[in-house]
Motif scaffolding. Structure first.
Motif, mmCIF file in Angstrom:
data_model
loop_
_atom_site.group_PDB
_atom_site.id
_atom_site.type_symbol
_atom_site.label_atom_id
_atom_site.label_comp_id
_atom_site.label_asym_id
_atom_site.label_seq_id
_atom_site.Cartn_x
_atom_site.Cartn_y
_atom_site.Cartn_z
ATOM 1 N N ALA A 14 35.512 40.181 -45.252
ATOM 2 C CA ALA A 14 34.120 41.110 -44.959
ATOM 3 C C ALA A 14 33.366 40.548 -45.847
ATOM 4 O O ALA A 14 33.637 40.046 -47.306
ATOM 5 C CB ALA A 14 34.457 42.459 -44.522
ATOM 6 N N VAL A 15 32.091 40.388 -45.843
ATOM 7 C CA VAL A 15 31.112 40.297 -47.055
ATOM 8 C C VAL A 15 31.417 41.456 -47.843
ATOM 9 O O VAL A 15 31.022 42.503 -47.320
ATOM 10 C CB VAL A 15 29.816 40.023 -46.044
ATOM 11 C CG1 VAL A 15 28.552 39.651 -47.191
ATOM 12 C CG2 VAL A 15 29.930 39.244 -44.822
ATOM 13 N N PRO A 16 30.711 40.712 -49.205
ATOM 14 C CA PRO A 16 31.033 42.506 -50.064
ATOM 15 C C PRO A 16 29.856 43.232 -49.671
ATOM 16 O O PRO A 16 28.241 42.737 -49.605
ATOM 17 C CB PRO A 16 30.710 40.953 -51.272
ATOM 18 C CG PRO A 16 31.286 39.954 -51.473
ATOM 19 C CD PRO A 16 30.934 39.867 -49.403
ATOM 20 N N ASN A 17 29.926 44.065 -50.196
ATOM 21 C CA ASN A 17 28.917 45.275 -50.314
ATOM 22 C C ASN A 17 28.494 45.646 -51.307
ATOM 23 O O ASN A 17 27.566 46.228 -51.322
ATOM 24 C CB ASN A 17 29.584 46.836 -49.648
ATOM 25 C CG ASN A 17 31.461 47.246 -50.276
ATOM 26 O OD1 ASN A 17 31.100 46.653 -51.451
ATOM 27 N ND2 ASN A 17 31.213 48.010 -50.063
ATOM 28 N N GLY A 18 28.265 44.950 -52.309
ATOM 29 C CA GLY A 18 28.042 45.248 -53.382
ATOM 30 C C GLY A 18 26.859 43.591 -53.471
ATOM 31 O O GLY A 18 27.504 42.402 -53.909
ATOM 32 N N HIS A 19 27.178 43.452 -55.648
ATOM 33 C CA HIS A 19 26.484 42.266 -55.858
ATOM 34 C C HIS A 19 28.060 40.987 -56.499
ATOM 35 O O HIS A 19 28.123 41.324 -57.718
ATOM 36 C CB HIS A 19 25.238 42.418 -56.876
ATOM 37 C CG HIS A 19 24.711 41.306 -57.155
ATOM 38 N ND1 HIS A 19 24.532 40.186 -56.300
ATOM 39 C CD2 HIS A 19 24.945 40.452 -59.290
ATOM 40 C CE1 HIS A 19 23.777 39.124 -56.983
ATOM 41 N NE2 HIS A 19 23.935 39.936 -58.470
ATOM 42 N N PHE A 20 28.192 40.831 -56.266
ATOM 43 C CA PHE A 20 29.578 40.594 -56.414
ATOM 44 C C PHE A 20 30.458 39.277 -55.428
ATOM 45 O O PHE A 20 30.163 39.115 -53.621
ATOM 46 C CB PHE A 20 31.155 41.534 -56.680
ATOM 47 C CG PHE A 20 31.226 41.782 -56.051
ATOM 48 C CD1 PHE A 20 32.138 41.702 -54.985
ATOM 49 C CD2 PHE A 20 31.167 43.319 -55.334
ATOM 50 C CE1 PHE A 20 33.307 42.193 -53.834
ATOM 51 C CE2 PHE A 20 31.257 44.317 -54.268
ATOM 52 C CZ PHE A 20 31.794 43.801 -53.726
ATOM 53 N N ALA A 21 31.340 38.497 -55.653
ATOM 54 C CA ALA A 21 31.300 37.028 -55.179
ATOM 55 C C ALA A 21 33.205 37.614 -54.758
ATOM 56 O O ALA A 21 34.191 38.051 -55.593
ATOM 57 C CB ALA A 21 31.297 35.973 -55.767
ATOM 58 N N GLN A 22 33.744 37.025 -53.665
ATOM 59 C CA GLN A 22 34.897 37.675 -52.812
ATOM 60 C C GLN A 22 35.420 36.568 -54.158
ATOM 61 O O GLN A 22 36.377 37.130 -54.218
ATOM 62 C CB GLN A 22 35.603 36.782 -51.430
ATOM 63 C CG GLN A 22 34.286 37.649 -50.729
ATOM 64 C CD GLN A 22 34.614 37.384 -49.072
ATOM 65 O OE1 GLN A 22 35.066 35.622 -49.076
ATOM 66 N NE2 GLN A 22 34.046 37.206 -48.146
ATOM 67 N N ALA A 23 35.502 35.508 -53.952
ATOM 68 C CA ALA A 23 36.156 35.058 -55.558
ATOM 69 C C ALA A 23 35.124 34.113 -56.580
ATOM 70 O O ALA A 23 34.177 33.425 -55.551
ATOM 71 C CB ALA A 23 36.954 33.857 -54.542
ATOM 72 N N THR A 24 35.470 33.470 -57.200
ATOM 73 C CA THR A 24 34.390 32.464 -57.944
ATOM 74 C C THR A 24 35.653 31.288 -58.989
ATOM 75 O O THR A 24 36.284 31.717 -59.258
ATOM 76 C CB THR A 24 34.016 33.055 -59.087
ATOM 77 O OG1 THR A 24 33.145 34.246 -58.871
ATOM 78 C CG2 THR A 24 33.174 32.412 -59.936
ATOM 79 N N GLN A 25 35.325 30.058 -58.180
ATOM 80 C CA GLN A 25 35.188 28.941 -59.048
ATOM 81 C C GLN A 25 35.057 28.374 -59.948
ATOM 82 O O GLN A 25 33.709 28.802 -60.082
ATOM 83 C CB GLN A 25 35.588 27.691 -57.743
ATOM 84 C CG GLN A 25 36.692 26.706 -57.789
ATOM 85 C CD GLN A 25 36.198 25.526 -56.693
ATOM 86 O OE1 GLN A 25 37.616 26.155 -55.872
ATOM 87 N NE2 GLN A 25 35.503 24.978 -56.294
ATOM 88 N N ILE A 26 35.383 27.954 -60.259
ATOM 89 C CA ILE A 26 34.528 27.177 -62.175
ATOM 90 C C ILE A 26 35.734 26.402 -62.530
ATOM 91 O O ILE A 26 36.553 25.996 -62.801
ATOM 92 C CB ILE A 26 34.374 27.720 -62.948
ATOM 93 C CG1 ILE A 26 33.777 26.959 -63.768
ATOM 94 C CG2 ILE A 26 35.825 28.610 -63.669
ATOM 95 C CD1 ILE A 26 32.150 28.299 -65.304
ATOM 96 N N ARG A 27 34.493 24.914 -63.058
ATOM 97 C CA ARG A 27 36.086 23.882 -63.338
ATOM 98 C C ARG A 27 36.655 24.531 -64.671
ATOM 99 O O ARG A 27 35.895 24.976 -65.253
ATOM 100 C CB ARG A 27 34.856 22.143 -63.462
ATOM 101 C CG ARG A 27 34.706 21.530 -62.585
ATOM 102 C CD ARG A 27 35.328 19.751 -63.238
ATOM 103 N NE ARG A 27 35.203 19.285 -62.008
ATOM 104 C CZ ARG A 27 36.378 19.218 -61.652
ATOM 105 N NH1 ARG A 27 37.674 19.667 -61.675
ATOM 106 N NH2 ARG A 27 36.939 18.124 -59.794
ATOM 107 N N ALA A 28 37.716 23.890 -65.049
ATOM 108 C CA ALA A 28 38.343 24.450 -66.223
ATOM 109 C C ALA A 28 37.932 23.388 -67.215
ATOM 110 O O ALA A 28 39.373 23.232 -68.035
ATOM 111 C CB ALA A 28 40.164 25.293 -65.669
#
Length: 138
Positions: A14-28
């Motif tokens: 489901a689309v988040p119901n607040g200001h956040f991501a389901q998951a966040t990706q970033i290069r390590a």
């Protein structure tokens, strides 16, 4: 220069119901910064916004920003937050304030209701994980 974050969006969630991501990706690459739980404790040691979750959330976000700035980064470098609240009914008010501080890709987030904080006047506490790009210094 901030590390480029990317939201991960699954069509099976489901689309988040607040200001956040389901998951966040970033290069390590770069430095990881672990920010301890920030409360509405202001620079003078008092509590900002007693009884006002929006005012406290502003102070918490300013404290997160100060910690990240001291580490050489910004709020945009934060990839995850854990939010502890006294009352889950404050969810919308908290996210309205968060949108003012996390203006780019939002971090991954968890919010839980707790019964007590170390100070009876605290209504919210947020800890964070950030990744700061060191490539700019090279």
């Amino acid at each position: 220069m901030t590390m480029p974050k990317q939201q991960i969006v699954s069509p099976e969630l489901a689309v988040p119901n607040g200001h956040f991501a389901q998951a966040t990706q970033i290069r390590a690459r770069g430095r990881m910064v672990f920010v301890s739980g920030m409360t509405a404790r202001n620079r003078e040691g008092g509590v900002t916004g007693v009884g006002d979750v929006a005012a406290q959330t502003h102070q918490v976000c300013q404290n997160l920003r100060a910690a990240m700035t001291a580490a050489g980064g910004s709020l945009e470098d934060i990839v995850r937050v854990d939010v502890y609240v006294r009352n889950m009914e404050d969810f919308q008010a908290i996210h309205e304030v968060r949108r003012q501080y996390f203006t780019g890709e939002p971090p991954a987030s968890t919010m839980v209701e707790v019964s007590k904080f170390v100070n009876k006047d605290y209504l919210i506490e947020i800890n964070a994980i950030g990744v700061i790009d060191d490539e700019q210094d090279a």
